[in-house]
Design an enzyme around this catalytic site. Structure first.
Site, short mmCIF file in Angstrom:
data_model
loop_
_atom_site.label_atom_id
_atom_site.label_comp_id
_atom_site.label_asym_id
_atom_site.label_seq_id
_atom_site.Cartn_x
_atom_site.Cartn_y
_atom_site.Cartn_z
N GLY A 227 -14.85 -6.44 34.73
CA GLY A 227 -14.75 -7.38 35.84
C GLY A 227 -14.63 -6.77 37.22
O GLY A 227 -14.74 -7.48 38.21
N HIS B 241 -22.87 5.48 33.97
CA HIS B 241 -22.83 4.02 34.02
C HIS B 241 -23.18 3.47 35.40
O HIS B 241 -23.46 2.28 35.52
CB HIS B 241 -21.44 3.52 33.63
CG HIS B 241 -21.25 3.37 32.14
ND1 HIS B 241 -20.78 4.39 31.36
CD2 HIS B 241 -21.49 2.34 31.30
CE1 HIS B 241 -20.71 3.99 30.10
NE2 HIS B 241 -21.14 2.76 30.03
N ASN C 8 -12.59 -3.96 40.15
CA ASN C 8 -11.24 -3.61 40.60
C ASN C 8 -10.39 -4.84 40.89
O ASN C 8 -9.19 -4.84 40.62
CB ASN C 8 -11.33 -2.75 41.86
CG ASN C 8 -11.73 -1.32 41.55
OD1 ASN C 8 -11.52 -0.82 40.44
ND2 ASN C 8 -12.33 -0.64 42.52
N VAL D 248 -10.37 -7.82 39.51
CA VAL D 248 -9.82 -8.39 38.28
C VAL D 248 -8.66 -7.54 37.77
O VAL D 248 -7.62 -8.05 37.37
CB VAL D 248 -10.92 -8.51 37.20
CG1 VAL D 248 -10.31 -8.87 35.85
CG2 VAL D 248 -11.95 -9.56 37.61
N GLY D 249 -8.83 -6.22 37.81
CA GLY D 249 -7.75 -5.34 37.39
C GLY D 249 -6.50 -5.50 38.25
O GLY D 249 -5.38 -5.54 37.73
N LYS D 250 -6.67 -5.63 39.57
CA LYS D 250 -5.53 -5.83 40.46
C LYS D 250 -4.84 -7.16 40.17
O LYS D 250 -3.60 -7.24 40.20
CB LYS D 250 -6.00 -5.79 41.91
CG LYS D 250 -6.43 -4.42 42.40
CD LYS D 250 -6.94 -4.49 43.82
CE LYS D 250 -7.44 -3.13 44.30
NZ LYS D 250 -8.00 -3.21 45.68
#
Length: 538
Positions: free
Chosen positions: A448, A379, A450, A452-454
């Site tokens: 989105g 990816h 890292n 967005v994940g945080k």
């Protein structure tokens, strides 16, 4: 099965959570339309009564633009060529379609693009003649790595006048990589001369240049392609027209739904503004997550649905289309049923050759890790993709570990003694709600990045009553080469200002928001488990 009234409550609650959270996202989108328009240049059209459209999902905008320019006409040309070949020269149809695929590639990528695809194919075919799995894999990984070399990228950019043409070449070469890996490994596994008859260079060209799946997939293994191309399903003209009409009807519905979501909810633009994402209400935050993953699902119903329809018209059986993500309640199910073609590829060519589950616990962990490492590198290999792969590896590992633990005779007998079948079903849904929360988080990292994940991790599991009013508003615009394949993580600050004062969320993360989210996902899990049982019975 649970009582029908109980399942009905879970279903109604799930639908209610979806629609209300989407309404909250709609309100945030309308309240901040001017700011988002200024930053991201929302598009205005007359499709939905003058509503502006969020164009910041690169993948959707990219393929829709290419579709309007050339791809739709080239795909229609493939249908005409295939049907004419079926009527007039059935024996030579594979080679007619190969010629058409090369011509279509030349129309959109030019002579340099055709040369690059042909060069990769020739190199892979020549290395496969050594019948060494290791050499074939090294060759394929080396060819894949050349797509990310800066010097090579600059040379390819000079071939084209626009960035979109360069990106189309990158996406095409990335997807083609899986196709020549499939051919090479299958060739290495064939030992008898009679078995090697279809494994010739002309058939490899027919496989690589088959145009419906040329630019974006889905993935179909070489043995299935050759077998179905040699013995296609025969159907009458009336049946073909019926398949075409029904397929086009479904595609138009899915396309309309994706466009409606992009016009009503500016989820991708909001994700590109981290402080705005941090400031929205908890309901809007959950709605953004659901909207993001559902948009990704509907998008791939269109992007995979078009080539799948053309494959059916050719008498081939495409991989099943993605299953609705709102019915997914496990990492294993997500990988197995979303992109079925990619899942089959990873199992056959990566997981099993590395060892699979035949070498104990450590062997299984290693094989799973190598599978996710490959899919992350394919990816794009960016930092957030490695985080996404690690979360998926951990999720699959924990789910399989719990499943094996529950299936042991001792634990199974204890559960049967103290819990009724319906109680075990509810316990399953409770565990699945925790797994689903991590599954959604990993998907948000993939879609989105890292940051967005945080943000989601802090807002749902950590944050404790922090007011967001007056925080600096730094909007980041994400430049992505592709939403699903080859995304790049390059953010550039565009504007510094103050967050509008009307946005304020003093809700707590742990424990109230956390428990609320798990409660909602508990209802989703019940719906997903019931759906999976119905699907298995069918």
């Amino acid at each position: 099965m649970l009582p029908r009234w109980e399942l009905s409550i879970y279903l109604l609650a799930s639908l209610g959570f979806h629609f209300y959270s989407f309404y909250e996202v709609y309100k945030v989108s309308r309240e901040h339309e001017e700011e988002l328009d200024e930053e991201f240049e929302l598009e205005t059209d007359t499709l939905f009564g003058g509503l502006k459209k969020d164009p910041t999902d690169f993948e959707w905008s990219f393929w829709m633009e290419w579709g309007k320019q050339r791809l739709v006409w080239l795909l229609l040309g493939h249908v005409v060529a295939s049907q004419m070949a079926k009527l007039l020269a059935m024996r030579h149809r594979p080679w007619i379609l190969t010629t058409y695929g090369m011509w279509a590639c030349w129309c959109v990528l030019g002579a340099p693009g055709v040369a690059m695809v042909f060069l990769h194919t020739v190199i892979s075919f020549c290395v496969a003649q050594f019948r060494s799995l290791l050499l074939s894999w090294l060759c394929s990984l080396l060819l894949l790595s050349t797509l990310r070399l800066q010097g090579v990228e600059e040379v390819k950019r000079r071939w084209y006048q626009t960035e979109n043409e360069y990106y189309l070449l990158q996406f095409t070469l990335t997807v083609r990589c899986l196709y020549y890996i499939s051919f090479s490994l299958e060739f290495c596994w064939q030992r008898l001369p009679a078995e090697c008859a279809p494994y010739s260079f002309p058939w490899m060209l027919a496989y690589v240049f088959y145009y419906p799946v040329f630019h974006n997939g889905p993935i179909l293994g070489f043995p299935e392609f050759v077998k179905q191309m040699q013995q296609p399903e025969h159907c009458s003209l009336k049946a073909s027209l019926r398949v075409l009409a029904l397929g086009l009807g479904r595609l138009l519905c899915w396309w309309w739904l994706a466009e409606l979501m992009a016009h009503l909810m500016y989820m991708h633009a909001i994700y590109s503004s981290t402080p705005l994402l941090e400031a929205v209400s908890s309901w809007a935050l959950g709605g953004l997550a659901l909207a993001q993953v559902l948009f990704f699902y509907v998008k791939y119903l269109v992007l995979f649905g078009i080539p799948a329809l053309l494959m059916r018209l050719d008498g081939l059986k495409p991989p099943p289309l993605p299953r609705c993500v709102s019915t997914m309640f496990s990492f294993t199910g997500m990988w197995r049923y979303f992109d079925v073609g990619l899942h089959n590829f990873l199992i056959r060519y990566v997981y099993i050759p590395v060892g699979g589950s035949q070498h104990g616990l450590l062997g299984t962990l290693f094989s799973t890790a190598m599978t996710f490492a490959f899919v992350s590198y394919w990816h794009g290999g960016h930092n957030y993709l490695w985080c996404w792969a690690a979360l998926n590896w951990l999720g699959v590992t924990v789910e399989n570990g719990v499943r094996k633990l529950v299936e042991t005779p001792c634990v199974r007998d204890i559960l049967a003694q103290f819990l009724s079948p319906r109680a075990r079903r509810r316990f399953h849904a409770a565990f699945a709600s925790c797994s689903t929360s991590m599954l959604i988080l990993s998907n948000l990292v993939f879609l989105g990045g890292n940051q967005v994940g945080k943000t989601y991790w802090n807002r749902i599991f950590i944050q404790d009553g922090v007011s967001q009013v007056g925080r600096p508003w730094i909007t980041f615009v994400e430049s992505r080469t592709k939403g699903g394949y080859l995304p790049s993580e390059r953010y550039q600050p565009q504007k510094i200002g103050k967050m509008p004062g009307k946005i304020q969320d003093t809700s707590h993360g742990w424990p109230w928001v956390t428990l609320s989210v798990l409660g909602f996902l508990y209802c989703y899990s019940h719906v997903g488990i019931a759906w999976a049982q119905t699907y298995a019975m069918d």
